[in-house]
Scaffold this active site. Structure first.
Site, PDB file in Angstrom:
ATOM      1  N   CYS A 127       0.800  -1.232   0.000  1.00  0.00           N
ATOM      2  CA  CYS A 127       0.000   0.000   0.000  1.00  0.00           C
ATOM      3  C   CYS A 127       0.829   1.277   0.000  1.00  0.00           C
ATOM      4  O   CYS A 127       0.439   2.300  -0.560  1.00  0.00           O
ATOM      5  CB  CYS A 127      -0.982   0.011   1.169  1.00  0.00           C
ATOM      6  SG  CYS A 127      -0.234  -0.052   2.782  1.00  0.00           S
ATOM      7  N   LYS A 200      -6.698  -8.518  11.305  1.00  0.00           N
ATOM      8  CA  LYS A 200      -6.556  -7.080  11.029  1.00  0.00           C
ATOM      9  C   LYS A 200      -7.904  -6.554  10.565  1.00  0.00           C
ATOM     10  O   LYS A 200      -8.438  -6.974   9.545  1.00  0.00           O
ATOM     11  CB  LYS A 200      -5.493  -6.866   9.964  1.00  0.00           C
ATOM     12  CG  LYS A 200      -5.288  -5.417   9.599  1.00  0.00           C
ATOM     13  CD  LYS A 200      -4.042  -5.277   8.769  1.00  0.00           C
ATOM     14  CE  LYS A 200      -3.791  -3.827   8.445  1.00  0.00           C
ATOM     15  NZ  LYS A 200      -2.497  -3.672   7.755  1.00  0.00           N
ATOM     16  N   ARG A 222     -10.645  -0.669   2.360  1.00  0.00           N
ATOM     17  CA  ARG A 222      -9.974  -1.964   2.514  1.00  0.00           C
ATOM     18  C   ARG A 222     -10.906  -3.053   3.047  1.00  0.00           C
ATOM     19  O   ARG A 222     -10.443  -4.104   3.491  1.00  0.00           O
ATOM     20  CB  ARG A 222      -8.771  -1.820   3.459  1.00  0.00           C
ATOM     21  CG  ARG A 222      -7.739  -0.801   3.008  1.00  0.00           C
ATOM     22  CD  ARG A 222      -6.393  -1.111   3.638  1.00  0.00           C
ATOM     23  NE  ARG A 222      -5.471   0.030   3.708  1.00  0.00           N
ATOM     24  CZ  ARG A 222      -4.842   0.563   2.667  1.00  0.00           C
ATOM     25  NH1 ARG A 222      -5.081   0.083   1.462  1.00  0.00           N
ATOM     26  NH2 ARG A 222      -4.030   1.584   2.820  1.00  0.00           N
ATOM     27  N   LYS A 253      -4.982  -6.574  15.408  1.00  0.00           N
ATOM     28  CA  LYS A 253      -4.770  -5.148  15.078  1.00  0.00           C
ATOM     29  C   LYS A 253      -6.070  -4.528  14.597  1.00  0.00           C
ATOM     30  O   LYS A 253      -6.747  -5.090  13.751  1.00  0.00           O
ATOM     31  CB  LYS A 253      -3.737  -5.060  13.959  1.00  0.00           C
ATOM     32  CG  LYS A 253      -3.523  -3.647  13.481  1.00  0.00           C
ATOM     33  CD  LYS A 253      -2.633  -3.647  12.283  1.00  0.00           C
ATOM     34  CE  LYS A 253      -2.474  -2.254  11.770  1.00  0.00           C
ATOM     35  NZ  LYS A 253      -1.681  -2.241  10.545  1.00  0.00           N
TER      36      LYS A 253
HETATM   37  O1  PB1 Z   1      -0.481   2.552  12.990  1.00  0.00           O
HETATM   38  C1  PB1 Z   1      -1.281   2.237  12.103  1.00  0.00           C
HETATM   39  O2  PB1 Z   1      -2.351   2.833  11.883  1.00  0.00           O
HETATM   40  C2  PB1 Z   1      -0.913   1.038  11.260  1.00  0.00           C
HETATM   41  C3  PB1 Z   1      -1.565   1.029   9.910  1.00  0.00           C
HETATM   42  C4  PB1 Z   1      -1.256  -0.236   9.153  1.00  0.00           C
HETATM   43  C5  PB1 Z   1       0.212  -0.544   9.083  1.00  0.00           C
HETATM   44  N1  PB1 Z   1       0.438  -1.938   9.008  1.00  0.00           N
HETATM   45  C6  PB1 Z   1      -1.942  -0.202   7.828  1.00  0.00           C
HETATM   46  C7  PB1 Z   1      -3.338   0.165   7.912  1.00  0.00           C
HETATM   47  C8  PB1 Z   1      -4.050   0.548   6.644  1.00  0.00           C
HETATM   48  O3  PB1 Z   1      -3.707   1.544   6.037  1.00  0.00           O
HETATM   49  O4  PB1 Z   1      -4.937  -0.200   6.295  1.00  0.00           O
HETATM   50  C9  PB1 Z   1      -1.203  -0.458   6.597  1.00  0.00           C
HETATM   51  C10 PB1 Z   1      -1.677  -1.688   5.881  1.00  0.00           C
HETATM   52  N2  PB1 Z   1      -0.699  -2.308   5.099  1.00  0.00           N
END
Ligand code: PB1
Length: 331
Positions: A127, A200, A222, A253
């Site tokens: 991303c 997630k 997403r 997460k």
């Molecule tokens: O601290 C955060 O908000 C982490 C965000 C996270 C990083 N792994 C992502 C969240 C998102 O934009 O959906 C990035 C996803 N690859």
């Protein structure tokens, strides 16, 4: 005045709260700096150290500035970092994510020899590198899961070759852990740890990160790959799947709004469990503290204690540097 007979309670729970030394003896949940993982943004260029808008105290660093920041982290007692690359250019297939000379392999190479005591983790996703901001390559307006897997695997191999101890796939693609584990093993990188972003959720709490990494989706959202916030059973199925696919560490997460998921994952699975105290959880507490509405140290330690109490072994948190210092003070 009516004479009321004195009542003397038999059980006195307050006996074990009477003094600070007694309270410390019976503290059920303890924090330690070793359990904190500091997210780090590595950007292109030189001489750059820029505070992230919306995340007071968090900066993005160019590779040449990382060593001094890592000195600070190690000095505070932090023993683990999670690297996110912010490339100078993006394209439809996120090629910067898996380029051998990409920002993350360069960042890892630059600090690996100087900080052997640090556990270096690298986030694996497209991303930050795609022009459309989605976590994978597109087929029409959908992220193509199976087309994305080999690209995530290539990125993970490059990061491991550069010296990452841990690669952490965060794209929420089905089969990502299995694909990356196989690619690492085929490349002779059997010792590289895989930390899956297992459960997630499509959270509203990622906004500040997306601003920091320039990774917001240019269209849609997403929800076609991250889980809806209300689904706990689905989250546990995702954790179970990552365990089956060979994740060495699983993750929930975000953390604060998902303590029940953390707790249930801890109850069900024996593998190490990480929880990601995400950007929005950090920013809202920082904002309240800066406005004088909350005491930052007390509130942040209470949040981290809650995540630990729920069962997390590792806490990925933007409070890592501060919390390591606070925890050492309190010992
Ligand atoms: O601290 C955060 O908000 C982490 C965000 C996270 C990083 N792994 C992502 C969240 C998102 O934009 O959906 C990035 C996803 N690859």
């Amino acid at each position: 005045m009516t004479d009321v007979a004195k009542f003397r309670p038999e059980r006195r729970g307050r006996r074990l709260r009477r003094t600070e030394p007694i309270r410390r003896m019976f503290s059920e949940t303890r924090l330690h700096p070793d359990m904190f993982v500091a997210p780090v943004f590595a950007v292109e260029g030189n001489g750059r150290s820029e505070e992230v808008d919306g995340m007071p105290g968090v900066s993005r660093y160019s590779v040449d500035r990382l060593p001094s920041y890592f000195e600070r982290l190690v000095g505070a007692g932090v023993r683990s970092v999670l690297l996110f690359g912010v490339p100078g250019s993006k394209d439809e297939r996120g090629t910067g994510a898996y380029a051998p000379d990409g920002i993350v392999p360069r960042a890892i190479s630059s600090i690996r020899r100087s900080f052997p005591e640090l556990v270096v983790m690298a986030d694996v996703c497209l991303c930050e590198y795609t022009s459309h901001g989605h976590c994978g390559v597109l087929s029409g307006e959908q992220v193509d899961n199976d087309e994305t897997l080999p690209l995530l695997s290539r990125a993970a191999v490059e990061y491991a070759r550069a010296g990452a101890d841990v690669v952490a796939p965060s794209a929420m693609m089905d089969g990502q852990v299995h694909a990356i584990r196989r690619a690492l093993d085929e490349a002779g990188l059997d010792d590289t740890v895989v930390m899956g972003y297992s459960a997630k959720h499509a959270s509203a709490f990622y906004g500040p990160f997306r601003n920091a990494a320039g990774s917001a989706p240019s269209f849609g959202d997403r929800r076609g790959y991250q889980m809806q916030p209300g689904n706990r059973r689905e989250a546990l199925r995702e954790v179970e799947e990552d365990v089956k696919e060979g994740a060495d560490i699983v993750m929930v997460k975000p953390a604060l709004a998902y303590l029940d998921v953390i707790s249930e994952a801890r109850r069900r699975f024996g593998v190490p469990l990480a929880a990601y105290n995400v950007s929005g959880e950090y920013s809202m507490l920082k904002a309240a503290a800066l406005n004088g509405w909350l005491d930052e140290k007390s509130a942040a330690l209470e949040v981290l204690t809650a995540i630990r109490r729920a069962g997390a072994d590792l806490i990925i948190t933007y409070f890592a540097e501060q919390a390591a210092g606070w925890v050492k003070e309190g010992r």
